[in-house]
Design a protein around this motif. Structure first.
Motif, PDB file in Angstrom:
ATOM      1  N   TYR A 285       0.830  -1.206   0.000  1.00  0.00           N
ATOM      2  CA  TYR A 285       0.000   0.000   0.000  1.00  0.00           C
ATOM      3  C   TYR A 285       0.865   1.257   0.000  1.00  0.00           C
ATOM      4  N   ASP A 286       0.470   2.230  -0.808  1.00  0.00           N
ATOM      5  CA  ASP A 286       1.186   3.497  -0.845  1.00  0.00           C
ATOM      6  C   ASP A 286       0.155   4.596  -0.982  1.00  0.00           C
ATOM      7  N   LYS A 287       0.083   5.479   0.016  1.00  0.00           N
ATOM      8  CA  LYS A 287      -1.015   6.455  -0.066  1.00  0.00           C
ATOM      9  C   LYS A 287      -0.733   7.541  -1.094  1.00  0.00           C
ATOM     10  N   ALA A 288       0.541   7.734  -1.431  1.00  0.00           N
ATOM     11  CA  ALA A 288       0.877   8.840  -2.333  1.00  0.00           C
ATOM     12  C   ALA A 288       0.852   8.427  -3.804  1.00  0.00           C
ATOM     13  N   SER A 289       1.165   7.152  -4.084  1.00  0.00           N
ATOM     14  CA  SER A 289       1.239   6.755  -5.497  1.00  0.00           C
ATOM     15  C   SER A 289       0.599   5.385  -5.656  1.00  0.00           C
ATOM     16  N   ARG A 290       0.716   4.813  -6.835  1.00  0.00           N
ATOM     17  CA  ARG A 290       0.116   3.489  -7.059  1.00  0.00           C
ATOM     18  C   ARG A 290       0.757   2.452  -6.158  1.00  0.00           C
ATOM     19  N   ASN A 291      -0.068   1.510  -5.694  1.00  0.00           N
ATOM     20  CA  ASN A 291       0.482   0.416  -4.892  1.00  0.00           C
ATOM     21  C   ASN A 291       1.457  -0.397  -5.732  1.00  0.00           C
ATOM     22  N   ASP A 292       2.490  -0.946  -5.077  1.00  0.00           N
ATOM     23  CA  ASP A 292       3.419  -1.831  -5.782  1.00  0.00           C
ATOM     24  C   ASP A 292       2.914  -3.264  -5.720  1.00  0.00           C
ATOM     25  N   PHE A 293       3.123  -3.989  -6.795  1.00  0.00           N
ATOM     26  CA  PHE A 293       2.731  -5.402  -6.879  1.00  0.00           C
ATOM     27  C   PHE A 293       3.699  -6.247  -6.053  1.00  0.00           C
ATOM     28  N   ILE A 294       3.172  -7.161  -5.230  1.00  0.00           N
ATOM     29  CA  ILE A 294       4.040  -8.070  -4.469  1.00  0.00           C
ATOM     30  C   ILE A 294       3.972  -9.489  -5.031  1.00  0.00           C
ATOM     31  N   GLY A 295       2.759  -9.982  -5.273  1.00  0.00           N
ATOM     32  CA  GLY A 295       2.617 -11.340  -5.810  1.00  0.00           C
ATOM     33  C   GLY A 295       1.162 -11.611  -6.131  1.00  0.00           C
ATOM     34  N   GLN A 296       0.910 -12.688  -6.887  1.00  0.00           N
ATOM     35  CA  GLN A 296      -0.482 -13.022  -7.214  1.00  0.00           C
ATOM     36  C   GLN A 296      -0.609 -14.519  -7.436  1.00  0.00           C
ATOM     37  N   PHE A 297      -1.851 -14.985  -7.425  1.00  0.00           N
ATOM     38  CA  PHE A 297      -2.138 -16.366  -7.825  1.00  0.00           C
ATOM     39  C   PHE A 297      -3.553 -16.377  -8.395  1.00  0.00           C
ATOM     40  N   THR A 298      -3.712 -16.991  -9.555  1.00  0.00           N
ATOM     41  CA  THR A 298      -5.010 -17.023 -10.234  1.00  0.00           C
ATOM     42  C   THR A 298      -5.395 -18.471 -10.493  1.00  0.00           C
ATOM     43  N   LEU A 299      -6.667 -18.797 -10.274  1.00  0.00           N
ATOM     44  CA  LEU A 299      -7.124 -20.159 -10.554  1.00  0.00           C
ATOM     45  C   LEU A 299      -8.603 -20.161 -10.924  1.00  0.00           C
ATOM     46  N   PRO A 300      -9.053 -21.216 -11.627  1.00  0.00           N
ATOM     47  CA  PRO A 300     -10.469 -21.311 -11.953  1.00  0.00           C
ATOM     48  C   PRO A 300     -11.277 -21.544 -10.674  1.00  0.00           C
ATOM     49  N   PHE A 301     -12.452 -20.935 -10.600  1.00  0.00           N
ATOM     50  CA  PHE A 301     -13.318 -21.111  -9.436  1.00  0.00           C
ATOM     51  C   PHE A 301     -13.580 -22.603  -9.183  1.00  0.00           C
ATOM     52  N   THR A 302     -13.721 -23.374 -10.272  1.00  0.00           N
ATOM     53  CA  THR A 302     -14.052 -24.802 -10.138  1.00  0.00           C
ATOM     54  C   THR A 302     -12.888 -25.623  -9.571  1.00  0.00           C
ATOM     55  N   CYS A 303     -11.706 -25.019  -9.453  1.00  0.00           N
ATOM     56  CA  CYS A 303     -10.540 -25.746  -8.931  1.00  0.00           C
ATOM     57  C   CYS A 303     -10.259 -25.401  -7.466  1.00  0.00           C
ATOM     58  N   ILE A 304     -11.113 -24.576  -6.863  1.00  0.00           N
ATOM     59  CA  ILE A 304     -10.853 -24.139  -5.479  1.00  0.00           C
ATOM     60  C   ILE A 304     -11.234 -25.231  -4.485  1.00  0.00           C
ATOM     61  N   GLN A 305     -10.339 -25.483  -3.517  1.00  0.00           N
ATOM     62  CA  GLN A 305     -10.682 -26.362  -2.391  1.00  0.00           C
ATOM     63  C   GLN A 305     -11.165 -25.478  -1.252  1.00  0.00           C
ATOM     64  N   ALA A 306     -12.271 -25.859  -0.628  1.00  0.00           N
ATOM     65  CA  ALA A 306     -12.759 -25.106   0.523  1.00  0.00           C
ATOM     66  C   ALA A 306     -11.892 -25.411   1.739  1.00  0.00           C
ATOM     67  N   GLY A 307     -12.082 -24.631   2.815  1.00  0.00           N
ATOM     68  CA  GLY A 307     -11.387 -24.891   4.071  1.00  0.00           C
ATOM     69  C   GLY A 307     -10.198 -23.974   4.286  1.00  0.00           C
ATOM     70  N   TYR A 308      -9.334 -24.373   5.241  1.00  0.00           N
ATOM     71  CA  TYR A 308      -8.129 -23.595   5.554  1.00  0.00           C
ATOM     72  C   TYR A 308      -7.083 -23.905   4.497  1.00  0.00           C
ATOM     73  N   ARG A 309      -6.684 -22.910   3.725  1.00  0.00           N
ATOM     74  CA  ARG A 309      -5.795 -23.161   2.585  1.00  0.00           C
ATOM     75  C   ARG A 309      -4.704 -22.094   2.480  1.00  0.00           C
ATOM     76  N   HIS A 310      -3.576 -22.512   1.916  1.00  0.00           N
ATOM     77  CA  HIS A 310      -2.527 -21.545   1.586  1.00  0.00           C
ATOM     78  C   HIS A 310      -2.559 -21.254   0.096  1.00  0.00           C
ATOM     79  N   ILE A 311      -2.289 -19.998  -0.216  1.00  0.00           N
ATOM     80  CA  ILE A 311      -2.168 -19.586  -1.614  1.00  0.00           C
ATOM     81  C   ILE A 311      -0.698 -19.260  -1.814  1.00  0.00           C
ATOM     82  N   HIS A 312      -0.017 -20.059  -2.643  1.00  0.00           N
ATOM     83  CA  HIS A 312       1.419 -19.844  -2.853  1.00  0.00           C
ATOM     84  C   HIS A 312       1.589 -18.817  -3.965  1.00  0.00           C
TER      85      HIS A 312
END
Length: 753
Positions: A702-729
């Motif tokens: 987060y940066d209040k003065a300028s655009r936020n910097d990207f740290i990381g991401q993960f994208t997946l299809p909704f149909t591939c999601i496991q419910a419950g306590y999960r880690h997103i690498h």
């Protein structure tokens, strides 16, 4: 702990002793550099002899493969000067350029080639615990400036800053004293590992553990089963699964013996692939591969020959290799007449460099089926004279041989396209074709002139064909009037490029083996105005979408709009990182990354009434509620390498899908903690068409003065999601892993009542 074992290896010993290798960037740029492997057994360090302090390092984990001999454009260009047994290429993950090297002797080259391969193999086969130990060890090495194997409190505090931890001084000193068992005022590596363990004890994991553990010390088999059933929503298979998890992740032998799991084992499981948000069974090839090609989304690349932008970027064989290794199954080859009679590939009328057509085809032959066995489509943009088209046809036949599909599979005029299964190991040519498979051809060749929009975009699929009379003429007449080479035309079987005349015309006249290309703007317009018809059209025929010609920076459009109406070949600039490629990687991460994803049944039915604009009108419409509790983050990488700067992370969840599903929600930001921020905030979404939705998790500074910097991401299809306590690498901008960075969430998916 120390990364031993491998250091006794003879090749690794050569690397640790160091070697002088030539780094080669071009025919004229070849400079000697001193390379060596550092004590951690992971980092390769190199510098020039003269440049005082300057040196570079990279980790073995960044290297994807080692190629021997003249296996890169740069090394091929100096093949006369240095023999193949001295040369090798280090290929990196993501979009980082290759490192081309020349050793002083064949023995030295072999030591580096084999040594790096062994180290890569070791890095890939480490389990979670070894990986974490290695990571802690690496940090210790980095921070131990005087290399005495010890660290005092001041050094440890500095190290915490490097590790993205802002810590209350008293608290840090308290932990330091606890770890300093010998009370010497400094920590050795084993004590530092202990210190790190106390530091990373995760209260949020401990709390979940406590909820299910009777004695607060361990989870008995039944308790673990209970957790898997209730929290992880695993239902029937939880009993057998509980035992497998203890066998796989429990570090303590005594706990294993009594069929129990300790907190350590529990945390290991949650951080593993099985504890990740992605359903493990969807990582494998789990879809039916025997349906017609038009029933699949196909991972597709645009301007595949470019490594940068389309005005002055470099055309390169490496770009084809990178796309094919990422599972791309449709590559573009833009062909022009070469001055010496050999066709060349580049982006016409621009300053991009040129590569020889036959080299492109040889490269495709070598890499087409490394990532996937399923068919590759060569999308030919043909700007060549008939003479050079004939040369292209000869190269295609000679180089590709049996790989090139040149005849109908069963000799019958097809009523539907063949399947990926039937076409395994085959390369299909997509181009213009003279006539069709039917005997008397009622098609005038004028159909083949591209519309103005395509011409304006510079993406017209020339060559144009002159205008013969429309009656059924004999073939020879036709060819003499057209500018297509007969030999090239004959190589086109199931992917004949034709001009699009509207959905009504297609329904009445189109053949399944005919396909049209649409610019992104035209496809978007059709999707909005005639969504249902577009979906129906895409059940029978393939269509290809390409970026607007105005995108000279090789930026990408959002592919989701095209997938929503079932377009199969949605071509993106693979060379450009960002949201659009994240979505492409996300969709194709399932099904063994084979480059083909089966469309859902309501998008394969020729009479479907589905339209993305009105998802609720679908007969089996069942919206779902997605609730994501964002609990905490772990070891987020620093964005700013500046001394003392620490990230202020926030998590945003973005949904991509039919227009009604597009949504974004984010947590608040946490000041000065990239090491173990805790949010405990819940984000809610309603998903109208779950089968088409993709979910993207983004972490930003987060940066209040300028655009936020990207740290990381993960994208997946909704149909591939496991419910419950999960880690997103998390993954980097390039789509490569950045362990051990992760986000810990609790996901629940329920029906709307």
């Amino acid at each position: 702990y120390s990364p031993t074992g491998i250091q006794d290896d003879l090749d690794v010993k050569v690397m640790m002793a160091g070697s002088t290798l030539r780094k080669v960037k071009s025919r004229s740029w070849k400079k000697q550099r001193h390379f060596r492997l550092l004590e951690d057994g992971m980092t390769i360090w190199y510098k020039s002899r003269w440049a005082g302090k300057g040196h570079s390092t990279f980790s073995v984990t960044e290297v994807e493969a080692v190629r021997e001999g003249h296996q890169s454009e740069v090394l091929l260009s100096i093949a006369e000067e240095f023999s193949a047994d001295l040369c090798f290429t280090l290929v990196f993950h993501g979009r980082q350029g290759n490192l081309d090297l020349v050793a002083e002797s064949p023995e030295e080259a072999q030591a580096w080639i084999q040594g790096v391969r062994k180290l890569i193999h070791r890095a890939q086969t480490m389990d979670e615990k070894e990986r974490l130990d290695q990571w802690v060890w690496d940090w210790f090495q980095k921070a131990d400036k005087n290399k005495d194997g010890k660290m005092n409190f001041k050094e440890v505090r500095k190290l915490l800053k490097m590790m993205n931890v802002e810590m209350n001084e008293e608290h840090a000193l308290h932990l330091f004293t606890m770890a300093d068992k010998s009370q010497s005022g400094s920590l050795e590596i084993e004590q530092f590992v202990h210190f790190y363990k106390i530091l990373t004890q995760r209260d949020e994991v401990w709390k979940v553990f406590q909820d299910y553990s009777g004695d607060g010390e361990k989870l008995m088999l039944e308790e673990l089963e209970n957790f898997l059933r209730v929290e992880q929503q695993e239902g029937e298979q939880s009993a057998q699964h509980a035992q497998e998890l203890i066998d796989s992740y429990e570090p303590s032998e005594s706990a294993k013996k009594e069929g129990a799991m300790s907190l350590d084992g529990f945390q290991m499981y949650l951080c593993s692939q099985q504890g990740s948000i992605f359903k493990p069974e969807h990582r494998d090839l789990y879809q039916d591969m025997s349906q017609p090609l038009s029933h699949y989304f196909i991972s597709s690349s645009h301007n595949t020959y470019l490594l940068e932008n389309q005005l002055r970027g470099q055309s390169s064989l490496e770009a084809y290799i990178q796309a094919l290794k990422r599972g791309c199954r449709c590559v573009e080859v833009d062909c022009w007449d070469g001055s010496d009679g050999e066709p060349v590939v580049y982006h016409g009328h621009t300053l991009t460099s040129k590569i020889v057509f036959k080299d492109v085809i040889s490269t495709i032959k070598e890499y087409a089926f490394k990532a996937s066995d399923f068919p590759v489509i060569l999308s030919l943009e043909n700007h060549c004279s008939v003479e050079q088209q004939t040369i292209m046809a000869e190269h295609l036949s000679q180089i590709l041989g049996d790989m090139l599909l040149t005849t109908l599979l069963d000799g019958q005029v097809p009523q539907q396209l063949p399947s990926p299964q039937e076409l395994k190991g085959k390369i299909l040519l997509k181009a213009k074709k003279i006539g069709g498979f039917e005997d008397c051809l009622d098609e005038t060749m004028t159909d083949e002139v591209s519309d103005e929009e395509d011409i304006a975009n510079g993406d017209a699929e020339s060559p144009t064909v002159e205008n013969p009379p429309a009656e059924c003429m004999n073939e020879n007449d036709k060819i003499s009037k057209s500018k297509l080479s007969r030999q090239l035309s004959d190589l086109v079987v199931y992917c004949k490029s034709v001009h699009f005349h509207g959905f009504d015309h297609a329904r009445l006249h189109a053949k399944c083996y005919e396909m049209s290309s649409f610019s992104e703007s035209k496809a978007k317009r059709l999707a909005k105005e005639a969504g249902t018809e577009f979906v129906q059209y895409n059940t029978r025929q393939l269509c290809r979408i390409y970026p607007s010609g105005l995108r000279t920076d090789s930026s990408n459009y959002n592919p989701q709009d095209m997938w929503n109406v079932g377009c199969q070949i949605v071509a993106l600039n693979f060379q450009t990182a960002g949201l659009e490629m994240d979505l492409n990687d996300g969709l194709f991460r399932q099904n063994h990354c084979c480059g083909y994803v089966l469309k859902h049944d309501f998008m394969r039915d020729g009479n479907t009434q589905f339209t993305p604009e009105k998802p609720e009108e679908r007969k089996d419409y069942r919206p779902l509620r997605l609730s994501i509790q964002v609990i905490s983050g772990q070891q987020l990488p620093k964005v700013n390498q500046k001394e003392g700067s620490i990230v202020d992370p926030l998590v945003r969840v973005e949904i991509y899908g039919v227009p009604q599903d597009q949504a974004k929600e984010e947590t608040s930001h946490i000041n000065n903690n990239g090491f173990n921020p805790v949010w405990n905030e819940t984000l809610n979404f309603i998903i109208h068409t779950p089968e088409l939705a993709l979910v993207r998790f983004v972490v930003e500074d987060y940066d209040k003065a300028s655009r936020n910097d990207f740290i990381g991401q993960f994208t997946l299809p909704f149909t591939c999601i496991q419910a419950g306590y999960r880690h997103i690498h998390l993954l980097s901008k390039d789509g490569t892993a950045i362990p051990p960075a992760s986000i810990f969430v609790n996901v629940s998916i329920t029906e709307l009542t």
